[in-house]
Design an enzyme around this catalytic site. Sequence first.
Site, PDB file in Angstrom:
ATOM      1  N   PHE B 135      -5.581  -3.343   8.009  1.00  0.00           N
ATOM      2  CA  PHE B 135      -5.333  -2.166   7.186  1.00  0.00           C
ATOM      3  C   PHE B 135      -6.579  -1.944   6.348  1.00  0.00           C
ATOM      4  CE2 PHE B 135      -1.897   0.472   5.189  1.00  0.00           C
ATOM      5  CZ  PHE B 135      -1.272   0.803   6.360  1.00  0.00           C
ATOM      6  N   GLN B 249      -3.674   8.048  -6.704  1.00  0.00           N
ATOM      7  CA  GLN B 249      -4.362   7.799  -5.438  1.00  0.00           C
ATOM      8  C   GLN B 249      -4.285   8.989  -4.479  1.00  0.00           C
ATOM      9  OE1 GLN B 249      -2.898   4.778  -2.270  1.00  0.00           O
ATOM     10  NE2 GLN B 249      -4.792   3.961  -3.116  1.00  0.00           N
ATOM     11  N   HIS B 251      -4.719   9.803  -0.561  1.00  0.00           N
ATOM     12  CA  HIS B 251      -4.826   9.192   0.767  1.00  0.00           C
ATOM     13  C   HIS B 251      -5.751  10.074   1.594  1.00  0.00           C
ATOM     14  CE1 HIS B 251      -3.812   7.612   4.692  1.00  0.00           C
ATOM     15  NE2 HIS B 251      -3.082   6.680   4.127  1.00  0.00           N
ATOM     16  N   LEU B 261       1.925  12.399   5.896  1.00  0.00           N
ATOM     17  CA  LEU B 261       0.960  11.307   6.030  1.00  0.00           C
ATOM     18  C   LEU B 261       0.657  10.947   7.479  1.00  0.00           C
ATOM     19  CD1 LEU B 261      -0.636   8.990   4.597  1.00  0.00           C
ATOM     20  CD2 LEU B 261       1.334   7.565   5.122  1.00  0.00           C
ATOM     21  N   GLU B 264      -2.808   5.020   7.496  1.00  0.00           N
ATOM     22  CA  GLU B 264      -4.082   4.327   7.535  1.00  0.00           C
ATOM     23  C   GLU B 264      -4.186   3.423   8.762  1.00  0.00           C
ATOM     24  OE1 GLU B 264      -5.631   3.333   3.699  1.00  0.00           O
ATOM     25  OE2 GLU B 264      -5.374   1.227   4.205  1.00  0.00           O
ATOM     26  N   ARG B 295      -9.229   3.463   0.094  1.00  0.00           N
ATOM     27  CA  ARG B 295      -8.806   4.865   0.133  1.00  0.00           C
ATOM     28  C   ARG B 295      -9.627   5.778  -0.752  1.00  0.00           C
ATOM     29  NH1 ARG B 295      -2.300   3.788   0.449  1.00  0.00           N
ATOM     30  NH2 ARG B 295      -2.406   3.204   2.638  1.00  0.00           N
ATOM     31  N   HIS B 364      -0.951  10.394  -3.061  1.00  0.00           N
ATOM     32  CA  HIS B 364      -0.220   9.427  -2.258  1.00  0.00           C
ATOM     33  C   HIS B 364       0.410   8.301  -3.070  1.00  0.00           C
ATOM     34  CE1 HIS B 364       0.742   7.269   1.393  1.00  0.00           C
ATOM     35  NE2 HIS B 364       0.150   6.196   0.932  1.00  0.00           N
ATOM     36  N   ARG B 399      -4.718   1.394  -5.595  1.00  0.00           N
ATOM     37  CA  ARG B 399      -3.855   0.493  -4.831  1.00  0.00           C
ATOM     38  C   ARG B 399      -4.386   0.345  -3.411  1.00  0.00           C
ATOM     39  NH1 ARG B 399       0.528   1.145  -1.009  1.00  0.00           N
ATOM     40  NH2 ARG B 399       0.377   3.402  -1.162  1.00  0.00           N
TER      41      ARG B 399
HETATM   42  C1  LIG Z   1       3.940   8.884   3.125  1.00  0.00           C
HETATM   43  C2  LIG Z   1       3.790   7.573   2.455  1.00  0.00           C
HETATM   44  C3  LIG Z   1       3.568   6.421   3.188  1.00  0.00           C
HETATM   45  C4  LIG Z   1       3.456   5.188   2.574  1.00  0.00           C
HETATM   46  N1  LIG Z   1       3.190   4.084   3.337  1.00  0.00           N
HETATM   47  C5  LIG Z   1       3.107   2.878   2.728  1.00  0.00           C
HETATM   48  C6  LIG Z   1       2.821   1.712   3.492  1.00  0.00           C
HETATM   49  O1  LIG Z   1       2.610   1.765   4.700  1.00  0.00           O
HETATM   50  N2  LIG Z   1       2.781   0.525   2.861  1.00  0.00           N
HETATM   51  C7  LIG Z   1       3.013   0.416   1.517  1.00  0.00           C
HETATM   52  O2  LIG Z   1       2.990  -0.692   1.005  1.00  0.00           O
HETATM   53  N3  LIG Z   1       3.282   1.513   0.777  1.00  0.00           N
HETATM   54  C8  LIG Z   1       3.322   2.743   1.342  1.00  0.00           C
HETATM   55  N4  LIG Z   1       3.576   3.848   0.571  1.00  0.00           N
HETATM   56  C9  LIG Z   1       3.964   3.709  -0.818  1.00  0.00           C
HETATM   57  C10 LIG Z   1       5.428   3.318  -0.914  1.00  0.00           C
HETATM   58  O3  LIG Z   1       6.149   3.962   0.106  1.00  0.00           O
HETATM   59  C11 LIG Z   1       6.067   3.710  -2.222  1.00  0.00           C
HETATM   60  O4  LIG Z   1       5.242   3.334  -3.280  1.00  0.00           O
HETATM   61  C12 LIG Z   1       7.411   3.015  -2.398  1.00  0.00           C
HETATM   62  O5  LIG Z   1       8.235   3.296  -1.301  1.00  0.00           O
HETATM   63  C13 LIG Z   1       8.092   3.426  -3.666  1.00  0.00           C
HETATM   64  O6  LIG Z   1       9.392   2.895  -3.684  1.00  0.00           O
HETATM   65  P1  LIG Z   1      10.279   2.968  -4.973  1.00  0.00           P
HETATM   66  O7  LIG Z   1      11.538   2.258  -4.670  1.00  0.00           O
HETATM   67  O8  LIG Z   1       9.500   2.516  -6.142  1.00  0.00           O
HETATM   68  O9  LIG Z   1      10.550   4.536  -5.185  1.00  0.00           O
HETATM   69  P2  LIG Z   1      11.265   5.643  -4.263  1.00  0.00           P
HETATM   70  O10 LIG Z   1      11.464   5.235  -2.887  1.00  0.00           O
HETATM   71  O11 LIG Z   1      10.544   6.901  -4.538  1.00  0.00           O
HETATM   72  O12 LIG Z   1      12.715   5.730  -4.898  1.00  0.00           O
HETATM   73  C14 LIG Z   1      12.959   6.343  -6.119  1.00  0.00           C
HETATM   74  C15 LIG Z   1      14.439   6.397  -6.341  1.00  0.00           C
HETATM   75  O13 LIG Z   1      14.693   6.857  -7.655  1.00  0.00           O
HETATM   76  C16 LIG Z   1      15.671   7.854  -7.632  1.00  0.00           C
HETATM   77  N5  LIG Z   1      15.424   8.774  -8.741  1.00  0.00           N
HETATM   78  C17 LIG Z   1      14.255   9.381  -9.069  1.00  0.00           C
HETATM   79  N6  LIG Z   1      14.440  10.189 -10.140  1.00  0.00           N
HETATM   80  C18 LIG Z   1      15.749  10.076 -10.488  1.00  0.00           C
HETATM   81  C19 LIG Z   1      16.551  10.664 -11.497  1.00  0.00           C
HETATM   82  N7  LIG Z   1      16.081  11.552 -12.379  1.00  0.00           N
HETATM   83  N8  LIG Z   1      17.849  10.321 -11.550  1.00  0.00           N
HETATM   84  C20 LIG Z   1      18.386   9.447 -10.659  1.00  0.00           C
HETATM   85  N9  LIG Z   1      17.670   8.872  -9.696  1.00  0.00           N
HETATM   86  C21 LIG Z   1      16.370   9.175  -9.613  1.00  0.00           C
HETATM   87  C22 LIG Z   1      15.547   8.510  -6.281  1.00  0.00           C
HETATM   88  O14 LIG Z   1      16.766   9.085  -5.904  1.00  0.00           O
HETATM   89  C23 LIG Z   1      15.168   7.340  -5.400  1.00  0.00           C
HETATM   90  O15 LIG Z   1      16.331   6.711  -4.930  1.00  0.00           O
HETATM   91  C24 LIG Z   1       3.611   5.107   1.181  1.00  0.00           C
HETATM   92  C25 LIG Z   1       3.801   6.257   0.436  1.00  0.00           C
HETATM   93  C26 LIG Z   1       3.823   7.494   1.050  1.00  0.00           C
HETATM   94  C27 LIG Z   1       3.848   8.724   0.196  1.00  0.00           C
END
Ligand SMILES: Cc1cc2nc3c(=O)[nH]c(=O)nc-3n(C[C@H](O)[C@H](O)[C@H](O)COP(=O)(O)OP(=O)(O)OC[C@H]3O[C@@H](n4cnc5c(N)ncnc54)[C@H](O)[C@@H]3O)c2cc1C
Lengths: 241, 585
Positions: B135, B249, B251, B261, B264, B295, B364, B399
């Site tokens: 990666f 960040q 991407h 997306l 990578e 990135r 991203h 990151r």
């Molecule tokens: C397209 C893409 C690809 C990626 N690929 C990778 C990868 O290959 N490897 C890697 O390590 N990382 C990757 N990332 C980063 C990673 O996916 C995210 O940082 C990570 O999934 C975030 O998870 P989380 O649980 O913190 O938040 P999220 O999955 O965003 O979850 C947030 C939660 O909070 C809830 N929420 C938000 N606001 C409220 C509110 N006001 N009231 C109630 N609930 C709320 C939502 O409903 C949701 O359930 C990628 C990111 C993107 C954009």
Amino acid sequence: MADEYEFEIKRKDESGKVYYSTYKVPKDKISTVLEGLLYIKENLDQSLSFRYSCRMEICGSCGMEIDGKPRMACSTIVEDLKKDHIKIEPLKHYKVIRDLVVDIDPFFDKYREVKPYIIRDDDGKYDKELPQTPEQFHEYANFAMCIKCGLCMAACPIEGSDPNYLGPAPLAAAWRYIADNRDQGAKYRVEVVDGEEGTSRCHFAGECTEVCPKGVDPSFAIQKLRRTALKIEIASIFGGR
Amino acid sequence: MVRQKNIFVSGIILRCVYLEKIKEDVIILGGGMAGLRAAVAAAEYNKNLSVGVVSKLYPLRSHSVSAEGGTSAVLNPKDSFDLHAYDTIKGSDYLADQDAVEEFVRLVPEQIYTTDHWGCPWSRNPDGTISQRDFGALSFPRATFAADKTGFHVMQTLFSRALKYDNIRFYNEYFATSMFIENGRFNSLTTINLRTGDFTVFQGKAIVFAAGGAGRLYQFSTYAHSVSGDGDAIAYRAGIPLKDMEFIQFHPTGLVPSGILITEGARADGGYLLNGEKKRFMQAYAPNKLEKASRDVVSRAIMWEIEAGRGAKGEYGDMEYVYLDLRHMADVLDERLPMITEIAKKFNGIDAHTELIPVHPATHYTMGGIDSNVKTTTDYSGIFAAGENACVSIHGANRLGSNSTNECLALGNVAGVSAAKYAMEHDIPDLVVSNVDAEEKRIWDDLLKRNGGENVAKIREDLRNNMDKNVGIFRDANGLNTALKNIKSYKERYEKISIQDKSSTFNMELEWALEVGFMLDLAEIITVGAIMRTESRGAHYRKDYPNRDDENFLKHTIATYTKDGPKITYKPVVITKWQPTVRTY
Ligand SMILES: Cc1cc2nc3c(=O)[nH]c(=O)nc-3n(C[C@H](O)[C@H](O)[C@H](O)COP(=O)(O)OP(=O)(O)OC[C@H]3O[C@@H](n4cnc5c(N)ncnc54)[C@H](O)[C@@H]3O)c2cc1C
Ligand code: SF4
Ligand code: FES
């Protein structure tokens, strides 16, 4: 060809009134149905309700009946429908909460019923991976691609007549776990899927497989489940579990 | 406990507002990867504790399902924790807290095995062991992956596992609006039940913030639409400081024009970047790592090419772009990169085996977030944070790819266990009713009654374009000051919004309005932080200050809420064994 699409959308407001609204959406401003809906909501009618999140057909939010078929709004390119007038309705076989938003809880309740998780006697010891060859992975890979969009439930004729039928996606999930070599819970799942509201109701018409955006093929999973259930039953008759 | 009253909005009855109260021992705000991991950990820690997952989306609709490429973990004896830590710290441009990174990398491997036992289809070697891939900016190929649907599969696994526990309850489509702290301790969380419009208050012993990042503050973005920074803003307004928010960040490869997306992994597996003249250009910017550099470096390289007039244009409106070339690896696309191959086809009608893919850098990841640490605690007792909502800081100024999903797993687990332990030793504090009354008034008596004719969606669009243009990959004093002025004017317009939708049931417009309110606060913090950081580090690049300045800025930005806008202070970075040096790839 006109430079606008007409989106004719079935509505339901909170008093329960059902009606249709038609909107003109400029062709050069949008590509997908979801973009069209967002265009309407942002510019024409703030009261339209629908679900969406990822806009890349992976979160399962945006299922609806588009041009007479259950589809995902975010991955349906309007141009591909080859029409200027597009009819959009909420998914069939679900209770409508408002406009295009349906009650998806019964779907997730059924999903939970089939025990869609690995069941093992040694659960709790996680010091290294459980071996699984690429071939073993391919045994269940397709069935693991389900995004829980529920389109298959809207397409299934049995779901329409019997809301208690477990339905294509939950049954496919049961098979996904049974076919996983890391799992030991087949016997528990068979008890559920072999019941009255399980695989025996399926007529193998294949509508579910046809509408699935992810190539999951629930119909095939149901066939596999039936055979496995039979095997387990025979084995238990002869005393071996 | 139901209270009822009628609310009138410019003559129209907005049905009724019910105040409902729900009590759970542990409240998890967010059903994404971090939230689900925390919920399972808390529920497992003690089966008698009740755990409530409060989420504005059904868990599987969370942004986490979009994660594609992989999750870094030290599984191979030839790899080492020190190498993983070093890559992370170098990637962070030395703004990461090194003690936190060292602890974090050691927590990851067990999470891979745990999720494997729970059914995650981690991609395998022929002998059945877990396989890993290269990666961006990794010195050992340690990205553990499930084809290019890593986030999707981990999310299915965690959600399904959560269904096993009777002590987890899901509150789906409850939109959190605010949180209250009393006597230095968590008191309550207010929400709107989107299905009914009821104002619902959650009381609990402990809360885990896992509400994700803030990437949709920008227009061209890889994020799901739902990622609007609510968790950051709710914590900030309640008095919890936010850290390092100016680091956003980009991407390098968002698909033009949707921003979806292209992982990578495509470059890690050998894909090339070509400019508008169809020539590779990375040798001029990162002579060793080329397309596999970190990135921030690759995103800037693309923008320099475009600025120098070597971008491609024409097919997608005004947007200029470069190309991702995967044609020379056509034979491995279906096995290793099935999702992006499918995406190029479905959304752009492009066959990646034979055609070039148009790409442009897109927001991203939100490096900043709630000021927390590797124990997932905050300045306030009973309040924990994990995932993209938190700023530990592991990621510093940039990151590394594959370093977020592992954080969601490892620190989601820590947060769940910590919250459970805390809950075992404490009671639910008495509700401070005046707080929730004030919040109810803010929404029903103020926000819904504003009537100045401004459209919420328009303010949001202007804000996003402003952030893209002035607080993007390249920044300078002029652009940033303009951005701040614009944000102030959007705030004034926000005072004059009119919410047209008067329905209590599934009122998306009200949800949008609340989100835009959060976004405006965060935009201000990001911009002020960027103005004050007169150096370039990681993802924060100032054209007027192009060099890193360790003497003055080897420190975290801390933004604290005041009525007149964010108060900015700084906090030292923890260095253990890697002294900051020049960062080249
Ligand atoms: C397209 C893409 C690809 C990626 N690929 C990778 C990868 O290959 N490897 C890697 O390590 N990382 C990757 N990332 C980063 C990673 O996916 C995210 O940082 C990570 O999934 C975030 O998870 P989380 O649980 O913190 O938040 P999220 O999955 O965003 O979850 C947030 C939660 O909070 C809830 N929420 C938000 N606001 C409220 C509110 N006001 N009231 C109630 N609930 C709320 C939502 O409903 C949701 O359930 C990628 C990111 C993107 C954009
Ligand atoms: S099987 Fe296919 S159609 Fe049915 S829920 Fe899963 S992805 Fe959707
Ligand atoms: S918006 Fe996620 S599947 Fe359509």
